[in-house]
Write a protein that holds these residues in place. Sequence first.
Motif, PDB file in Angstrom:
ATOM      1  N   CYS A  43       0.836  -1.202   0.000  1.00 43.89           N
ATOM      2  CA  CYS A  43       0.000   0.000   0.000  1.00 43.89           C
ATOM      3  C   CYS A  43       0.867   1.248   0.000  1.00 43.89           C
ATOM      4  CB  CYS A  43      -0.914   0.017   1.222  1.00 43.89           C
ATOM      5  SG  CYS A  43      -2.177  -1.228   1.147  1.00 43.89           S
ATOM      6  N   ALA A  46       2.529   1.751  -3.296  1.00 43.57           N
ATOM      7  CA  ALA A  46       1.551   2.250  -4.265  1.00 43.57           C
ATOM      8  C   ALA A  46       1.321   3.740  -4.050  1.00 43.57           C
ATOM      9  CB  ALA A  46       0.244   1.482  -4.147  1.00 43.57           C
ATOM     10  N   GLY A  48       3.366   5.883  -2.582  1.00 40.53           N
ATOM     11  CA  GLY A  48       4.577   6.608  -2.947  1.00 40.53           C
ATOM     12  C   GLY A  48       4.701   6.741  -4.454  1.00 40.53           C
ATOM     13  N   TYR A  49       4.391   5.653  -5.134  1.00 36.87           N
ATOM     14  CA  TYR A  49       4.471   5.618  -6.596  1.00 36.87           C
ATOM     15  C   TYR A  49       3.583   6.709  -7.194  1.00 36.87           C
ATOM     16  CZ  TYR A  49       4.031   3.433 -11.256  1.00 36.87           C
ATOM     17  OH  TYR A  49       4.028   3.174 -12.593  1.00 36.87           O
ATOM     18  N   LEU A  50       2.359   6.777  -6.697  1.00 33.66           N
ATOM     19  CA  LEU A  50       1.424   7.753  -7.248  1.00 33.66           C
ATOM     20  C   LEU A  50       1.801   9.169  -6.848  1.00 33.66           C
ATOM     21  CD1 LEU A  50      -1.824   5.750  -6.550  1.00 33.66           C
ATOM     22  CD2 LEU A  50      -0.770   6.139  -8.769  1.00 33.66           C
ATOM     23  N   ASP A  54       3.121  12.584  -9.375  1.00 32.53           N
ATOM     24  CA  ASP A  54       2.306  13.784  -9.469  1.00 32.53           C
ATOM     25  C   ASP A  54       3.100  14.979  -8.931  1.00 32.53           C
ATOM     26  OD1 ASP A  54       0.466  15.820  -9.275  1.00 32.53           O
ATOM     27  OD2 ASP A  54      -1.191  14.428  -8.921  1.00 32.53           O
ATOM     28  N   LEU A 128     -13.071   9.886  -0.890  1.00 30.46           N
ATOM     29  CA  LEU A 128     -12.197   8.906  -1.528  1.00 30.46           C
ATOM     30  C   LEU A 128     -11.880   9.328  -2.956  1.00 30.46           C
ATOM     31  CD1 LEU A 128     -13.512   5.401  -0.453  1.00 30.46           C
ATOM     32  CD2 LEU A 128     -11.137   6.033  -0.580  1.00 30.46           C
ATOM     33  N   PHE A 129     -12.822   9.975  -3.609  1.00 28.81           N
ATOM     34  CA  PHE A 129     -12.647  10.252  -5.028  1.00 28.81           C
ATOM     35  C   PHE A 129     -12.368  11.718  -5.326  1.00 28.81           C
ATOM     36  CE2 PHE A 129     -17.016   9.910  -3.701  1.00 28.81           C
ATOM     37  CZ  PHE A 129     -17.562  11.124  -4.093  1.00 28.81           C
ATOM     38  N   ALA A 136      -6.928  13.887  -6.900  1.00 32.82           N
ATOM     39  CA  ALA A 136      -7.982  13.118  -6.247  1.00 32.82           C
ATOM     40  C   ALA A 136      -7.410  11.927  -5.494  1.00 32.82           C
ATOM     41  CB  ALA A 136      -8.989  12.646  -7.279  1.00 32.82           C
ATOM     42  N   LEU A 137      -6.203  11.529  -5.908  1.00 32.25           N
ATOM     43  CA  LEU A 137      -5.632  10.348  -5.279  1.00 32.25           C
ATOM     44  C   LEU A 137      -5.186  10.612  -3.859  1.00 32.25           C
ATOM     45  CD1 LEU A 137      -3.794   8.921  -8.283  1.00 32.25           C
ATOM     46  CD2 LEU A 137      -5.370   7.689  -6.828  1.00 32.25           C
ATOM     47  N   ALA A 140      -7.931   9.321  -1.767  1.00 30.87           N
ATOM     48  CA  ALA A 140      -8.020   7.871  -1.936  1.00 30.87           C
ATOM     49  C   ALA A 140      -6.922   7.158  -1.149  1.00 30.87           C
ATOM     50  CB  ALA A 140      -7.924   7.522  -3.422  1.00 30.87           C
ATOM     51  N   SER A 141      -5.687   7.647  -1.318  1.00 35.81           N
ATOM     52  CA  SER A 141      -4.600   6.933  -0.638  1.00 35.81           C
ATOM     53  C   SER A 141      -4.630   7.202   0.858  1.00 35.81           C
ATOM     54  CB  SER A 141      -3.250   7.319  -1.247  1.00 35.81           C
ATOM     55  OG  SER A 141      -3.146   8.708  -1.330  1.00 35.81           O
ATOM     56  N   SER A 144      -7.470   5.090   2.326  1.00 34.95           N
ATOM     57  CA  SER A 144      -7.277   3.637   2.295  1.00 34.95           C
ATOM     58  C   SER A 144      -6.134   3.194   3.197  1.00 34.95           C
ATOM     59  CB  SER A 144      -7.101   3.136   0.870  1.00 34.95           C
ATOM     60  OG  SER A 144      -6.247   3.956   0.155  1.00 34.95           O
TER      61      SER A 144
ATOM     62  N   TRP B  89       9.771   1.944  -8.933  1.00 36.94           N
ATOM     63  CA  TRP B  89       9.949   3.392  -8.821  1.00 36.94           C
ATOM     64  C   TRP B  89      10.304   4.067 -10.124  1.00 36.94           C
ATOM     65  CZ3 TRP B  89       7.668   5.557  -5.132  1.00 36.94           C
ATOM     66  CH2 TRP B  89       7.527   4.898  -3.897  1.00 36.94           C
ATOM     67  N   SER B  92       7.484   5.234 -11.941  1.00 41.38           N
ATOM     68  CA  SER B  92       6.812   6.345 -11.299  1.00 41.38           C
ATOM     69  C   SER B  92       7.440   7.664 -11.745  1.00 41.38           C
ATOM     70  CB  SER B  92       6.924   6.176  -9.794  1.00 41.38           C
ATOM     71  OG  SER B  92       6.409   7.289  -9.144  1.00 41.38           O
TER      72      SER B  92
ATOM     73  N   GLY C 249     -14.994   5.163  -6.825  1.00 43.20           N
ATOM     74  CA  GLY C 249     -14.597   6.243  -7.714  1.00 43.20           C
ATOM     75  C   GLY C 249     -13.166   6.724  -7.534  1.00 43.20           C
ATOM     76  N   PHE C 252      -6.763   4.773  -8.562  1.00 44.00           N
ATOM     77  CA  PHE C 252      -5.409   4.265  -8.324  1.00 44.00           C
ATOM     78  C   PHE C 252      -4.754   3.802  -9.620  1.00 44.00           C
ATOM     79  CE2 PHE C 252      -7.291   3.602  -4.106  1.00 44.00           C
ATOM     80  CZ  PHE C 252      -6.354   4.270  -3.349  1.00 44.00           C
ATOM     81  N   LEU C 274       1.206   0.767 -12.381  1.00 43.83           N
ATOM     82  CA  LEU C 274       1.225   0.396 -10.958  1.00 43.83           C
ATOM     83  C   LEU C 274       0.496  -0.917 -10.742  1.00 43.83           C
ATOM     84  CD1 LEU C 274       1.809   1.025  -8.010  1.00 43.83           C
ATOM     85  CD2 LEU C 274      -0.306   2.315  -7.921  1.00 43.83           C
TER      86      LEU C 274
END
Lengths: 205, 103, 592, 267
Positions: A43, A46, A48-50, A54, A128-129, A136-137, A140-141, A144, B89, B92, C249, C252, C274
Amino acid sequence: MSHADLTLEGYSAAIMPPAFSIPAKKMAMWLFIIADSATFAACLVAYGYLRVADAHWPRPFHSITNVAIMTVILVTSSLTMLFGIDAAKAGDKAKAVRWTMITAAGGILFALLHIREWLGLIDEGMRLFQNPWGSALFGASFFSITGLHLLHVTGGVIALIVVGIRYKGGRYNSDDLEITGLYWHFVDLVWMFVVPLVYLLNLSH
Amino acid sequence: MATAEAHRSSTGKYIVVYVCILAIAALQFVIAYSNLDGSQMLARMLVLATIEAALAVLFFMHLWMENRGLLWFVVILTGFVIFAMQYSWTDSFRLLNGVPWAK
Amino acid sequence: MHDVPVHHHAPPTSFLRKHVFSLDHKVIGKQYYGLALIAVFVGMILSWLMRIHLGWTNLAIPGLQLLSKSGAPGGIITPEYYLQLMTMHATIMVFFVLTTAPFAAFGNYFLPIQVGAEDMPFPHFNMMSFWVTFIGFVVLMSSFFVGDGPTLGGWTQYAPLSAVGAVSGPGQGTGVVLWATAIAIFCIGQLLGSLNFITTTLDMRTRGMSMWRLPFSAWAWFITSIMGLTAFAVLMPACILLILDHVAGTSFFVPGNLVINGQIQPHSGGSTLLWQHLFWFFGHPEVYIAIVPGMGIVSHVLTPNLRRPLLSHRVMVYSMGALAVLSYMVYGHHMFVSGMNPVSSLVFSFPTLVITIPSTIVVLIWMGSLYGAKLRINSPSLFALGFISMFITGGISGFFLAQPSIDIMLHATYFVVGHFHLVMGVAAMFGIFAGTYFWFPKMFGRMMNETLGKIHFWLSFVGAYCIFMPFHYLGIAGNVRRYPAFTDDYLQPLIPLHRFITVAAVLTGIAQFIFLYNLVHSRFWGKPAPENPWEATSLEWSTPSSPPPFDNFGGKLPTVYHDPHQYGVEGASADYVMQTSPEQIKSGHDEA
Amino acid sequence: MAKLFAVTILLIAIGSAIPILRHTWDAPPDISTHGTLIDEQMSDTMVEAGISFLVSQILLAFFIWKFSSSRPSDKIKTFPGGAKTIVWAAFLLVGTEVLALGVFGVKAWANVYLTPPSANALPIQVQAEQFAFYFRYPGPDGTFGPVHPEMINGATENFFGIDQTNDADSKDDIVTAEMAIPVNREIHLLMHAKDVGHSFFVPELRVQQDFVPGLDLSVHFTATRIGRYEIVCTQLCGLGHYNMKAYLSVLSAQNYDDWLKKQAALQ
C-alpha cells in the motif's frame, strides 16, 4: 491435551523442539506480521508511486497537533501493553488485566481521535474520489492507508478486550497476552511509517 | 519463564526505549517543518522511521531476546520482500515526464 | 518402537463436524481436492468451448445459449463471451486448481502426517482457510450469472480496462468487482493456509524429524507456503484498490483524460503500470506456488519407484529455495514491452535467465538419479516422468521469453501460452496426477485401477504435447493470443493448425473423464490397498491404517530414525528402511 | 511399457523439432533495419534451446529405457560424480550459455529501446482506441498541434481531439486510418492511448510496444522493404480486440509524398 498444546507448553519429549524455540501460536503471529508488513508495504509503495508521479501533490495538513497526540497515545499504549505482559509473566493477574484494559482504552482513544480527524477532513470536502486541494488520489490513498491501519487498531482493541477478559477468566495465559501484545506493537510500528509518509510529507508550510 | 525481578529491571529498559521512540518521532515532526526538498526529507523520514521500527521490533516485540534464528528469519524475509517491491519506482518517475500530449 | 503416547481429542461424531466444518486436516485436504476437481473440470470445459470456437468460429455449440443468452446466441460464442470464458478458464485454473490441488489439498492431507503430527497447530484456521477459499470460488462462479457475465479482462486484469467499469465492455462492471472480491477472499484463505503450513513444519515435527529428514514434498510445501505468505499478502490490497476504483470512484490505476465510448472518464492521476507492478509482484511467485509443490511431489513419488534416493537431498531443497527467492526478483519479465522502463527490462532479464540454473539442477538431479536406478513403471511413476519431460520442454521455451529482445517478437503470442501451459499448467497437472495415483491408497484405503491409470497417462501425455507444442509454432509465426477469431491475413494459414489443436484438446479432455471414472470407481470398489503399496519409507506409510485414523498415528507419535528416502541401503534387512524403523543402517546415499 | 514410453518421448522430441528445422511456421521475413539483431538472437537461442531440448529428452528416454528392466538382485549405481558434477555442470554449461545469450541480447534490445531516434526521423503520431488505430502526420510545418480530449468526437471524425480552428499547428495536421511510411526513412512513432491499454505489433517490422494510458511512449524504426503489412493489437483491450488492426504501407519516397498529398486533400 492436543498436539498443539504440546508445542505450546514446550513439552518436547514426543516432538522436536520448535524451530525458533517459540510456541506455535507466537510463530503464527510473527508470520502474520510478516504477511501484514508485505500488505502495508504494498500500500505504501503504491501511495509513494502515485505521489512521486504527481508534481502537484496536495499538502493540506496545517497542524501536527492531532497526529502528534495520536502518535504519543499509540506508542504509550505499546508501553502499557508491555507492563501488562510483564505483570502477567510475574503472575500478577489483576495488574495484568488492568494494564491490558488501559492499553485497549488507549487504542479506543486513538481510534476516536482518528475518526474525529477523518470527520474533520470529510467536512472540508475530502472524499475517496475527490478533495479540495488537488490530486484526487490524495484522499483515496489517505483514506485507504489510514483506513487499513484503523481497521487493524479496531481489530487490535477487540482482541485486547477479548483476550484480557479470557485471561482474567483463566482461559488464556500470559503467553496469549504476549502474542496479542506482539500484534499491538506491530500496529504501533506501522503507524511509525504512516505518520511521516502520509502526514508529515503532506504538511503545508 | 523469566522471574519477576528480571521484569522489574525490564520496565526501566522499556521506558528508555519508549522515550527514544518518542524522541525520534519528535525529530520527524521537527524535520517536517524544515525547508528540505522532497527526496531529502523523505530519506530522513524513512531512516528515522526504520530506527523507530527497529527499536519497537527488537525491544517491544522482544525479538532481540528471542532465538537469533527467528530474528534472521523475520528480518531477512520481510526485508527481502519489501526490498523486492521497490523495482517499480523508475516507472513512477517516468510518469512525471511522459505526460500525455493532452496536457 | 519407542512411541510416545499423547492425549488427543476424541474424533467428532456429528455429521457437520465430521464432513463439513471438519477440523481434521485430512478431511480439509480432501475438501480442497474436491474443490480442485470441480474447478478443473469446469476450467477444462471452458477450454473446450474456447478451442472449438477457435477451430470453427461459427459452429453452434448446442445448449450453450442456456448458460448465456447474450453471450452465445444460438450456441455461437460471441467475441466478448469468448474473452469472458478465457478469463474464467485462466482464473479458475491458476487459483482454484494449480494453487489448491498440489499445495492446499495434498499439503493439508500429507504435510502433518509427513512431519509426524496429529494435526496442524491451528485446525480452526485450517477449516476457515478451506471455507474462505470455497466462498471465493462461489463468488467467482456467480459472475457467470450476474449482470452481463464475468469479466473479460484476462486473468491479469490490466488496468484501466479492468478499472473504469462497465463502460469498457461486458462484465467489466459487476464482473470485475466479483472477480477482484473472489481473489481477495482467496488470498485470505491461502494466507491462513500458509500460516498453518509453516508452523506445522517448524513446530510440529515428531521426535527425530529434523528439518533435513523432511521428505521432498514436505520441503516443497514449506517453501511454497513461505512464498504464499508474502505473495498473496500483496495481491490482496491490490485487489482491494481495484475494487475501490470500481465502487468508490478512486483512480489508483486509471490516469486522467481517458475517452471511452465517447465520454471523458472522471478519473485522474492513477497509473496503469502500478497495477501491473503490484499484480506481477504476486503473479510471478504464484507461478512457483503452482509448480514447486509439483516438483516436491514428483521427487517424493519418484524415489520409491527408482528404489534409490535422489542424488542429493540438500541440493534439491536448495534449488527449490533458490527458485522461491528468484521468483520475487524477476516479475518484470512479464512486462518487457508493456511500457515499463526499458532499462528495467534488462535488469529483470538477468535474474530470469539465472532461474535456468536451479531449474536445470532440479532436472539433472532427477535424471542423474534415474541413472543406475531400478525404475518401476506404474501410474504414479509414469506421471512423474511425464512431469519431467513436460517441465524440460516448457522450461526451455523460457530461454526465449527471458530475453527482452526476443520478447518483442513473442510477447502476447501463443508462444507464451504454450510456455506457461506446459511448464505450470500441464507439468503441475502431471504432478497432481502423480500425487493422486500415489497417495490414493493412503487417502481412501483402496488402489486405483492401474490399467485405466496407464491409459489415462498415455492419452494425456501424447495429447498434451499435441496441444501445446504447436502453440510454440503459432507463436513464432506471430499468432496473437486472446483473439476469439483470426481475421488478420497473416493468421489465415495458421487456422488448420488451430483445428488440429482443437481436436487434440477435445480428445485429451475426454481422456480426463477416464481419470474421473477411475477416481470415483476406485473410491468405492477399488482393490483394498496393502499397507505400503509402493514400499515407500516416509511417515504417511507408517500410520496404523489407510486412511489414517483421526489422530493419524493412533494415539502415539512415531519416532524418526532415518532420512526420508532410504532405498537400496546396503546391509539393511530389506530393500528399503522406513523412517520409523529403529534399524541401524549405514547411510549410504544421502549426505543429509 | 518403459521402452514404449522411451520411444514415445523420443518420437515427440524429434517430431517437435521437425517443424522448427523445416521452418514450416516461421516468423514473417524481417523488413526493418533493427530486426536483424533480433532475428540473430532468436536463431542463436533456438539453436541452444533446441540442443538442450533434444539432448535432455533423449537422455531422459535413454535412461528410462535402460534402467527400467533391472533384476531385483541388481545393485543400484550412482551417477558418476554425483550431485556435485551436476551442480557444476548446471552452473558452467547452462549458466554460462544462458547468460551469454542474455548479454548478447542486450545489444538487440538497446538498439531498439536505448538509442534515441535520429534528428531527421519522421515523426508520426499513433493513437490507439477501442478498436482502431489512427495516425496523425504533422503536415508541412512539421509540428503537431495540441490534443484536447474533450473535443474527441467519433461522429465528426475528430479522433484526436484537434482544434483546427484555433490551433495554428493543427491546421495542416493529417489524420488517417491507415499508416503509410516512406521506405528507408527512420520513423519516430509517438504512441498515445485514448482509452485503455493497447499494443502496436507489426511482426514483419519486429516492433511490438504497448500503449500505456497516461504515459506517451515512442518507438523508432526504419522499414527497408516496400509492401503492405498488418498492424495488430496484442494487448487485450476489450471485446473487439481481435478486430483491432490497421494497415501499414511502406511506400517509395515518391509514392509516400503523393499519398500524403492525397490524404491532406481529404482533410
